[in-house]
Scaffold this motif. Sequence first.
Motif, PDB file in Angstrom:
ATOM      1  N   GLY A  52       0.821  -1.208   0.000  1.00  0.00           N
ATOM      2  CA  GLY A  52       0.000   0.000   0.000  1.00  0.00           C
ATOM      3  C   GLY A  52       0.854   1.256   0.000  1.00  0.00           C
ATOM      4  O   GLY A  52       0.558   2.227  -0.696  1.00  0.00           O
ATOM      5  N   ALA A  53       1.927   1.224   0.781  1.00  0.00           N
ATOM      6  CA  ALA A  53       2.773   2.409   0.909  1.00  0.00           C
ATOM      7  C   ALA A  53       3.546   2.698  -0.374  1.00  0.00           C
ATOM      8  O   ALA A  53       3.782   3.846  -0.718  1.00  0.00           O
ATOM      9  CB  ALA A  53       3.735   2.229   2.082  1.00  0.00           C
ATOM     10  N   TYR A  54       3.943   1.628  -1.090  1.00  0.00           N
ATOM     11  CA  TYR A  54       4.759   1.827  -2.292  1.00  0.00           C
ATOM     12  C   TYR A  54       3.978   1.644  -3.585  1.00  0.00           C
ATOM     13  O   TYR A  54       4.562   1.631  -4.664  1.00  0.00           O
ATOM     14  CB  TYR A  54       5.965   0.885  -2.272  1.00  0.00           C
ATOM     15  N   ILE A  55       2.641   1.503  -3.471  1.00  0.00           N
ATOM     16  CA  ILE A  55       1.858   1.199  -4.677  1.00  0.00           C
ATOM     17  C   ILE A  55       1.962   2.328  -5.702  1.00  0.00           C
ATOM     18  O   ILE A  55       1.885   2.093  -6.906  1.00  0.00           O
ATOM     19  CB  ILE A  55       0.391   0.880  -4.307  1.00  0.00           C
ATOM     20  N   GLY A  56       2.192   3.546  -5.211  1.00  0.00           N
ATOM     21  CA  GLY A  56       2.348   4.690  -6.109  1.00  0.00           C
ATOM     22  C   GLY A  56       3.503   4.490  -7.069  1.00  0.00           C
ATOM     23  O   GLY A  56       3.350   4.635  -8.285  1.00  0.00           O
ATOM     24  N   SER A  57       4.663   4.115  -6.530  1.00  0.00           N
ATOM     25  CA  SER A  57       5.824   3.939  -7.414  1.00  0.00           C
ATOM     26  C   SER A  57       5.738   2.622  -8.182  1.00  0.00           C
ATOM     27  O   SER A  57       6.194   2.533  -9.323  1.00  0.00           O
ATOM     28  CB  SER A  57       7.125   4.030  -6.626  1.00  0.00           C
ATOM     29  N   VAL A  65       1.566   0.421 -15.733  1.00  0.00           N
ATOM     30  CA  VAL A  65       0.680  -0.712 -15.454  1.00  0.00           C
ATOM     31  C   VAL A  65       1.344  -1.677 -14.456  1.00  0.00           C
ATOM     32  O   VAL A  65       0.977  -2.838 -14.367  1.00  0.00           O
ATOM     33  CB  VAL A  65       0.234  -1.466 -16.738  1.00  0.00           C
ATOM     34  N   GLY A  66       2.299  -1.178 -13.694  1.00  0.00           N
ATOM     35  CA  GLY A  66       3.020  -2.010 -12.721  1.00  0.00           C
ATOM     36  C   GLY A  66       2.106  -2.662 -11.693  1.00  0.00           C
ATOM     37  O   GLY A  66       2.304  -3.810 -11.303  1.00  0.00           O
ATOM     38  N   GLN A  67       1.081  -1.901 -11.277  1.00  0.00           N
ATOM     39  CA  GLN A  67       0.150  -2.426 -10.275  1.00  0.00           C
ATOM     40  C   GLN A  67      -0.527  -3.700 -10.770  1.00  0.00           C
ATOM     41  O   GLN A  67      -0.619  -4.694 -10.042  1.00  0.00           O
ATOM     42  CB  GLN A  67      -0.884  -1.344 -10.000  1.00  0.00           C
ATOM     43  N   GLU A  68      -0.994  -3.665 -12.020  1.00  0.00           N
ATOM     44  CA  GLU A  68      -1.652  -4.838 -12.600  1.00  0.00           C
ATOM     45  C   GLU A  68      -0.678  -6.009 -12.685  1.00  0.00           C
ATOM     46  O   GLU A  68      -1.025  -7.138 -12.348  1.00  0.00           O
ATOM     47  CB  GLU A  68      -2.166  -4.535 -14.014  1.00  0.00           C
ATOM     48  N   ILE A  69       0.550  -5.735 -13.135  1.00  0.00           N
ATOM     49  CA  ILE A  69       1.508  -6.814 -13.354  1.00  0.00           C
ATOM     50  C   ILE A  69       1.881  -7.462 -12.018  1.00  0.00           C
ATOM     51  O   ILE A  69       1.895  -8.692 -11.901  1.00  0.00           O
ATOM     52  CB  ILE A  69       2.782  -6.280 -14.066  1.00  0.00           C
ATOM     53  N   ARG A 116      -2.216  -8.644  -1.169  1.00  0.00           N
ATOM     54  CA  ARG A 116      -2.931  -8.072  -2.291  1.00  0.00           C
ATOM     55  C   ARG A 116      -4.204  -7.355  -1.859  1.00  0.00           C
ATOM     56  O   ARG A 116      -4.474  -6.236  -2.248  1.00  0.00           O
ATOM     57  CB  ARG A 116      -3.286  -9.209  -3.247  1.00  0.00           C
ATOM     58  N   GLU A 117      -4.984  -8.050  -1.020  1.00  0.00           N
ATOM     59  CA  GLU A 117      -6.273  -7.497  -0.619  1.00  0.00           C
ATOM     60  C   GLU A 117      -6.104  -6.454   0.478  1.00  0.00           C
ATOM     61  O   GLU A 117      -6.809  -5.456   0.518  1.00  0.00           O
ATOM     62  CB  GLU A 117      -7.196  -8.620  -0.119  1.00  0.00           C
ATOM     63  N   GLY A 118      -5.156  -6.719   1.367  1.00  0.00           N
ATOM     64  CA  GLY A 118      -4.962  -5.823   2.515  1.00  0.00           C
ATOM     65  C   GLY A 118      -4.506  -4.443   2.094  1.00  0.00           C
ATOM     66  O   GLY A 118      -4.888  -3.446   2.706  1.00  0.00           O
ATOM     67  N   ALA A 119      -3.695  -4.376   1.039  1.00  0.00           N
ATOM     68  CA  ALA A 119      -3.191  -3.078   0.588  1.00  0.00           C
ATOM     69  C   ALA A 119      -4.337  -2.143   0.240  1.00  0.00           C
ATOM     70  O   ALA A 119      -4.298  -0.953   0.521  1.00  0.00           O
ATOM     71  CB  ALA A 119      -2.277  -3.279  -0.616  1.00  0.00           C
ATOM     72  N   GLU A 120      -5.382  -2.737  -0.367  1.00  0.00           N
ATOM     73  CA  GLU A 120      -6.527  -1.923  -0.764  1.00  0.00           C
ATOM     74  C   GLU A 120      -7.258  -1.370   0.462  1.00  0.00           C
ATOM     75  O   GLU A 120      -7.624  -0.197   0.493  1.00  0.00           O
ATOM     76  CB  GLU A 120      -7.473  -2.785  -1.589  1.00  0.00           C
ATOM     77  N   ILE A 121      -7.453  -2.235   1.464  1.00  0.00           N
ATOM     78  CA  ILE A 121      -8.106  -1.791   2.699  1.00  0.00           C
ATOM     79  C   ILE A 121      -7.269  -0.684   3.345  1.00  0.00           C
ATOM     80  O   ILE A 121      -7.791   0.344   3.779  1.00  0.00           O
ATOM     81  CB  ILE A 121      -8.260  -2.977   3.686  1.00  0.00           C
ATOM     82  N   PHE A 122      -5.969  -0.924   3.353  1.00  0.00           N
ATOM     83  CA  PHE A 122      -5.057   0.038   3.960  1.00  0.00           C
ATOM     84  C   PHE A 122      -5.178   1.417   3.284  1.00  0.00           C
ATOM     85  O   PHE A 122      -5.314   2.448   3.946  1.00  0.00           O
ATOM     86  CB  PHE A 122      -3.632  -0.514   3.855  1.00  0.00           C
TER      87      PHE A 122
ATOM     88  N   VAL B  89      -6.452   0.865  -8.292  1.00  0.00           N
ATOM     89  CA  VAL B  89      -6.195   1.871  -7.270  1.00  0.00           C
ATOM     90  C   VAL B  89      -5.289   2.944  -7.861  1.00  0.00           C
ATOM     91  O   VAL B  89      -4.285   2.632  -8.496  1.00  0.00           O
ATOM     92  CB  VAL B  89      -5.527   1.233  -6.036  1.00  0.00           C
ATOM     93  N   ILE B  90      -5.684   4.209  -7.672  1.00  0.00           N
ATOM     94  CA  ILE B  90      -4.827   5.312  -8.120  1.00  0.00           C
ATOM     95  C   ILE B  90      -4.512   6.144  -6.887  1.00  0.00           C
ATOM     96  O   ILE B  90      -5.398   6.783  -6.312  1.00  0.00           O
ATOM     97  CB  ILE B  90      -5.539   6.156  -9.196  1.00  0.00           C
ATOM     98  N   VAL B  91      -3.266   6.080  -6.462  1.00  0.00           N
ATOM     99  CA  VAL B  91      -2.897   6.767  -5.220  1.00  0.00           C
ATOM    100  C   VAL B  91      -2.954   8.277  -5.430  1.00  0.00           C
ATOM    101  O   VAL B  91      -3.004   8.771  -6.551  1.00  0.00           O
ATOM    102  CB  VAL B  91      -1.494   6.344  -4.716  1.00  0.00           C
ATOM    103  N   GLY B  92      -2.942   9.003  -4.315  1.00  0.00           N
ATOM    104  CA  GLY B  92      -3.045  10.456  -4.367  1.00  0.00           C
ATOM    105  C   GLY B  92      -1.910  11.084  -5.159  1.00  0.00           C
ATOM    106  O   GLY B  92      -0.786  10.586  -5.140  1.00  0.00           O
ATOM    107  N   ASN B  93      -2.220  12.161  -5.867  1.00  0.00           N
ATOM    108  CA  ASN B  93      -1.245  12.908  -6.668  1.00  0.00           C
ATOM    109  C   ASN B  93      -0.426  12.008  -7.587  1.00  0.00           C
ATOM    110  O   ASN B  93       0.807  12.039  -7.565  1.00  0.00           O
ATOM    111  CB  ASN B  93      -0.299  13.697  -5.767  1.00  0.00           C
ATOM    112  N   SER B  94      -1.117  11.189  -8.376  1.00  0.00           N
ATOM    113  CA  SER B  94      -0.373  10.329  -9.295  1.00  0.00           C
ATOM    114  C   SER B  94      -1.149  10.128 -10.606  1.00  0.00           C
ATOM    115  O   SER B  94      -2.311  10.483 -10.714  1.00  0.00           O
ATOM    116  CB  SER B  94      -0.075   8.982  -8.650  1.00  0.00           C
ATOM    117  N   ILE B  95      -0.442   9.551 -11.557  1.00  0.00           N
ATOM    118  CA  ILE B  95      -1.031   9.274 -12.867  1.00  0.00           C
ATOM    119  C   ILE B  95      -1.077   7.769 -13.047  1.00  0.00           C
ATOM    120  O   ILE B  95      -0.175   7.062 -12.591  1.00  0.00           O
ATOM    121  CB  ILE B  95      -0.166   9.885 -13.990  1.00  0.00           C
TER     122      ILE B  95
END
Lengths: 266, 127
Positions: A52-57, A65-69, A116-122, B89-95
């Motif tokens: 959850g914390a690193y899902i942005g990067s 499309v890293g999240q999907e992969i 996988r599921e917990g990250a979304e809840i987080f 999921v699209i995190v805050g301030n991101s594309i």
Amino acid sequence: MFLNSITLVLQEILEAALLISVLLALTQSFPKMKRWIILGIFLGVVGAYLFGAYIGSISEWFDYVGQEIVSASMQLSISVLVALIAFLLNPARARVYSTVMLSTICPVLVMLSITREGAEIFLYLQGNMTNSVYTRSVLAGSAIGTGIGISIGVVLFYLLTGLSSKSYWVVSTVVLALIGGNMAAQAILLLTQADWITYSAQLWDSSAVLTEQSLTGRLLYSLVGYEATPSIVQGVGYLSVALLILICGLTTKIKYIEKRRQRHAQ
Amino acid sequence: MPLLLTLVKQKRLMQVNRRVPQTYWMLLLLTVCEFSLARPPLIEIEIKDHLFYPAVVEIPANTKVKLLVKNLDPTAEEFESYELNREKVIVGNSISVIFIGPLPPGEYPFFGEFFPKTAQGKVIVKE
């Protein structure tokens, strides 16, 4: 917001709860396995936090499309590991080596499904914490959702362990097959979303009978991977993985029973 | 014997003509490459204050489209659509990027699962 948070959290928790209770029921005869599964739960919570914390990067990988992969790889690993579990726990195959393998597979499996599921809840909770209007209802809803999810898991565990030893293995294998098939179908959907798998035609449209939005539809989605409009590739993926798991779990058992029968006859 | 001769002749002819199908193959390969290299149309959607901008997106029928979703809020949002079979999921301030289609004409609602009361939109597929 209250009802929404119940269903959102419940939906995410159910998938993991289903897997954990089947694993706990199946590994009852292995005394130390409970500890390994609990370790898996702990690792899963840590993994969910990190994911959850690193899902942005992570999302930026592979051209956004890293999240999907990453999610699809986790789901496919779950499918493979579930098939391995069915293979190893098959009564005809239970040997010493499988205990060692089981104590590595079980925690990894539990960890993957919770991550996988917990990250979304987080992320959901994090987003709503800053929004003070909803904080209370979201927290209460999430707590209730978690409670219901865990309760369903506990009920399933006792249902499975309450069955006779014959039907117990068959029912567990069928549940494993549904979990594995569900994961494979979801992974294929994510890979299509990422454009790594080309689009394939719709297999059926059952949205007139049961929509995915409805509570039943959402619960069935988490439990057996119900989709109102699946694609052909998804259907093929689901069926082949489910069949593979059924074969891993059940075929040798039949041979085993036949052998025993033959021995008795002699 | 005459049959054998004609066969040999034919073979020679084929050898001469071999280049023709080769060029055809090359052309075919090129068109396939071009087809796959043709980028799907890009459509931008922004998320701001838990709302989608634009809330209604029009796309052509039977075409794959690349949605570029920009979340301008500090909080995460989940782009979800049962009709499109999409969830991300699209995190805050991101594309983020989501591929949709090819789709038959119709209306396909989507929403933000984390803030479903406000974040609502739909994709309209037109011929």
